[in-house]
Design a protein around this motif. Structure first.
Motif, mmCIF file in Angstrom:
data_model
loop_
_atom_site.group_PDB
_atom_site.id
_atom_site.type_symbol
_atom_site.label_atom_id
_atom_site.label_comp_id
_atom_site.label_asym_id
_atom_site.label_seq_id
_atom_site.Cartn_x
_atom_site.Cartn_y
_atom_site.Cartn_z
ATOM 1 N N LYS A 22 0.851 -1.199 0.000
ATOM 2 C CA LYS A 22 0.000 0.000 0.000
ATOM 3 C C LYS A 22 0.882 1.243 0.000
ATOM 4 O O LYS A 22 2.016 1.200 0.498
ATOM 5 C CB LYS A 22 -0.882 0.031 1.258
ATOM 6 C CG LYS A 22 -2.177 -0.732 1.072
ATOM 7 C CD LYS A 22 -3.053 -0.575 2.290
ATOM 8 C CE LYS A 22 -3.164 -1.859 3.024
ATOM 9 N NZ LYS A 22 -3.170 -2.172 4.277
ATOM 10 N N THR B 177 6.132 10.320 0.957
ATOM 11 C CA THR B 177 5.177 9.343 0.436
ATOM 12 C C THR B 177 5.943 8.294 -0.355
ATOM 13 O O THR B 177 6.696 8.626 -1.271
ATOM 14 C CB THR B 177 4.158 10.022 -0.487
ATOM 15 O OG1 THR B 177 3.577 11.104 0.225
ATOM 16 C CG2 THR B 177 3.074 9.049 -0.915
ATOM 17 N N LYS C 281 -3.860 9.554 3.504
ATOM 18 C CA LYS C 281 -3.906 8.903 2.192
ATOM 19 C C LYS C 281 -2.880 9.562 1.284
ATOM 20 O O LYS C 281 -2.717 10.784 1.287
ATOM 21 C CB LYS C 281 -5.297 9.095 1.583
ATOM 22 C CG LYS C 281 -6.395 8.308 2.282
ATOM 23 C CD LYS C 281 -6.693 7.035 1.512
ATOM 24 C CE LYS C 281 -7.840 6.268 2.148
ATOM 25 N NZ LYS C 281 -7.552 5.783 3.504
ATOM 26 N N LYS D 191 -1.554 11.287 -1.790
ATOM 27 C CA LYS D 191 -2.147 12.035 -2.896
ATOM 28 C C LYS D 191 -1.153 12.055 -4.046
ATOM 29 O O LYS D 191 0.004 11.670 -3.888
ATOM 30 C CB LYS D 191 -2.455 13.475 -2.456
ATOM 31 C CG LYS D 191 -3.649 13.567 -1.534
ATOM 32 C CD LYS D 191 -3.857 15.010 -1.100
ATOM 33 C CE LYS D 191 -4.188 15.095 0.367
ATOM 34 N NZ LYS D 191 -3.675 16.266 1.011
#
Lengths: 528, 199
Positions: free
Chosen positions: B116, B147, B185, B187
């Motif tokens: 993920k 990220t 989350k 982006k």
């Protein structure tokens, strides 16, 4: 007509059975409820302590798995602090303060009912997760220590139970305190000036102000935990720019006054008992009042001595060290006053006096180790070792709990109308007083030798003193069953108690009959 | 009598509510004290906005004018990931010897081992704490959230200068980084970070 008047004049009428207790607004009933609740919690928390000591009897893992052990240490601390000691002192306040100041009841009787009845639900919510997880041994109760430090506590997945339990406990304490302050400030009998109040009333007045000041801060801390956990804030969450060390500051801003919340009423109790059995008035009444106030004030500005090793600047360490050590001054005033009260008194050693004298002696030991811990450079050795465990059990068990037991023996004849069994009570005292020292004194040695607290297993070098400590623990735990037996025996019967009970007992509560009628001082007494 | 009691109770309720607010006031108060004394590792430039990457660059350049060639400081790097986070994270240079005032760049490597995308934030911790204000970062992967796509690995830089005013008794500085899963989350672009770097 005449019968109607007769029943109306009969003031002792009240519902019977369970509804009497559910709906009661009588301060004596509520005091009794508080005291029984705290007794049940004492035995529950005590049973957990037995599990802890059983695991620590020998090195290696024998009885429980490590998570269950952590759950036991956590729940033991929380239950004893919030379930046993605090409600017990509130129960004593309910029973005694109106009688001591000549008031007919508490100022806000309906709120009083609420203050108590929130407690059992808070306790249930606190222990509920222990029974989730299929079977008891894989219970999911909190296992992060009673101080619930972040970030560990933030990772607990049933955190909401814990948080709302703390909210309810706090709500109960705040309502109880508001009631006590309103009662003391507004409902004293004519002539009872503030400086004529019994010392127990004084210590509770100050304790109640402490509670109102710090319980909301604790509520704030757990609310921040709640929003961190479930609503995406980052008060303590490092990843979002928060700081777990901030949690320790907020917690101990509550936590340090909290320890005085537990001990100040105990100071009050002992200040009532020692003069009675010394047959002399309390030495230095005014200085006792000022010392109590000074301790309460200082308690707000010393919190970071619980976190000397967290990485504070030297100036901070020095400040918190000096401020902490300063608390020894008003505390010493109290200890000297108790000693001076006994000096050249006609002492007798009935059971309440034995507990009170043991309190003075053993609490002072706890006070001295507190001084050692308050010295910042020395604290780096003691921090988070069994030395700390020994210290706070000396002040909370042989301090607060001993004073509460002393209070129960002292006022039980007034409550029940019967004298307790003096012989059994003396046995209870001596067994407890000896075993509690066997239990906690060796923990000083373990701590100095480096045994960390909150561990289920330890190096074999610690085996001998842990064995001794556990034996002391089992005896101390069992001896409280004897206490339960003595209390029940006294309620059910025994020699008739006189109104004054003790020959030189002083105070308004001794002017009413024994057992104290359901309603007292409906006409306020006159204080000369 | 009764209204008297209600009045007292009302005042006490107000005190209790004020103290509840005070608990929350401790949060900014704590930041103020920590910033004022430069303690507790609050060189977290992410939130404050006062200290940007550009400002770090500028201060670093200033310090670099006074290189102290006679002195050598050992800087060690230590890496961990927070519990429940499946990232590989290591310092490619475990330790470096630097002269105070010398601009040094070292590299770290992080790899997302999960399937993920994860947004994570590295939180620094520096020992000894007296050295915190003498350690200036000019560029750091901890300035922004990182990220990493599922299975993605990346090298990340840290550019720093040790202030020549570092107290003489400190010979070794240890810098520890912990990666925390922010739970956000991933982006397409981390807009906030872009804005911050461009300031």
């Amino acid at each position: 007509m005449s019968t109607a008047t007769a029943t109306h004049d009969q003031h002792d009428h009240h519902p019977t059975g369970i509804t009497r207790w559910l709906f009661t607004t009588n301060h004596k009933d509520i005091g009794t409820l508080y005291l029984w609740f705290s007794f049940i919690m004492l035995l529950t928390g005590g049973a957990m302590a037995m599990v802890i000591r059983a695991e620590l009897l020998y090195p290696g893992m024998q009885v429980v798995d490590p998570n269950f052990f952590n759950m036991m240490t956590t729940m033991h601390g929380l239950i004893m602090v919030f379930g046993a000691i605090m409600p017990a002192t509130v129960g004593l306040a309910n029973w005694l303060i109106p009688m001591m100041i000549g008031a007919p009841d508490m100022a806000l009787p309906r709120m009083n009912n609420w203050s108590f009845w929130i407690l059992p639900f808070a306790a249930l919510m606190l222990v509920a997760p222990m029974f989730m997880g299929g079977n008891f041994s894989s219970g999911q109760g909190p296992a992060f220590g009673w101080t619930f430090y972040q970030p560990l506590s933030g990772q607990y997945d049933k955190l909401a139970f814990f948080i709302f339990a703390v909210h309810l406990l706090g709500l109960s304490s705040i309502m109880g305190s508001i009631n006590i302050i309103a009662t003391i400030l507004n409902m004293r009998a004519p002539g009872m000036t503030l400086m004529k109040m019994p010392l127990f009333v004084w210590t509770w007045l100050i304790t109640a102000f402490l509670l109102i000041a710090v319980m909301p801060v604790l509520a704030g801390a757990v609310t921040m935990m709640l929003t961190d956990k479930y609503f995406g804030t980052s008060f303590f969450h490092a990843a979002g720019g928060g700081d777990p060390v901030l949690f320790q500051h907020v917690f101990w801003f509550f936590g340090h006054p909290e320890v005085y919340i537990m001990i100040l009423p105990a100071f009050g109790i002992v200040s009532q008992i020692i003069p009675t059995f010394s047959r002399k008035p309390l030495f230095g009444y005014a200085s006792m009042v000022y010392a109590t106030a000074a301790i309460a004030f200082l308690s707000f500005i010393v919190w970071a001595h619980h976190m000397f090793t967290v990485g504070m600047p030297v100036a901070g360490e020095l400040y918190f060290m000096y401020a902490t050590v300063m608390i020894a001054v008003p505390t010493a005033v109290k200890v000297f006053n108790w000693t001076a009260t006994m000096w050249k008194g006609s002492l007798t050693f009935e059971t309440p006096m034995l507990w009170a004298v043991a309190f003075v002696f053993l609490f002072t030991i706890g006070g001295f180790t507190g001084l050692m811990l308050g010295v910042a450079p020395a604290d780096f050795q003691y921090h988070d070792t069994y030395f700390v465990v020994a210290h706070f059990h000396y002040v909370l068990v042989t301090g607060a709990l001993f004073a509460i037991i002393a209070a129960v023996y002292y006022w039980l004849p007034k409550w029940t109308g019967h004298m307790y069994d003096e012989k059994l009570a003396k046995i209870h005292f001596w067994v407890s007083a000896i075993s509690v020292n066997v239990l906690f004194f060796p923990q000083h040695f373990l701590g100095l030798a480096g045994m960390p607290r909150r561990i289920p297993d330890y190096a074999v070098q610690f085996a001998d003193w842990n064995f001794v400590s556990s034996i002391g623990g089992f005896v101390f735990g069992l001896s409280q069953i004897l206490f339960l037996f003595i209390v029940i025996k006294t309620i059910r019967g025994g020699a008739k108690a006189t109104d004054r009970v003790w020959d030189s007992a002083d105070g308004l509560e001794w002017t009413v009959p024994s057992p104290a009628p359901y309603h007292t001082f409906e006409t306020a007494p006159e204080i000369k | 009598m009764n209204s008297h009691n209600k009045k007292t109770a009302g005042k006490l309720v107000v005190i209790a509510m004020l103290m509840f607010g005070f608990g929350f006031a401790l949060v900014p108060l704590y930041s103020l004290v920590c910033d004022a004394f430069g303690i507790n590792g609050r060189f977290l430039e992410i939130e404050s906005g006062e200290f940007t990457a550009v400002e770090g660059e500028r201060q670093g350049e200033l310090l670099a004018r006074r290189v102290d060639k006679d002195r050598t400081v050992n800087v060690q790097f230590f890496t961990t990931v927070n519990q429940n986070m499946d990232w590989k994270f290591k310092a490619l240079d475990k330790s470096v010897k630097v002269h105070p005032g010398e601009i040094t760049e070292v590299r770290f490597y992080a790899k997302n081992m999960t399937d993920k995308d994860v947004v994570a934030q590295a939180i620094p911790s520096l020992q000894p704490s007296q050295a915190i204000k003498y350690f200036t970062k000019m560029e750091c992967f901890c300035f922004t959230q990182q990220t990493l796509r599922a299975g993605e690995g990346r090298e990340m830089p840290l550019k720093f200068v040790v202030n020549p005013d570092l107290p003489k008794n400190i010979g070794t500085i240890t810098l520890a980084y912990t990666f925390f899963d922010t739970g956000l989350k991933a982006k397409a672009e981390q807009k906030k970070n872009v804005a911050l770097v461009n300031q």
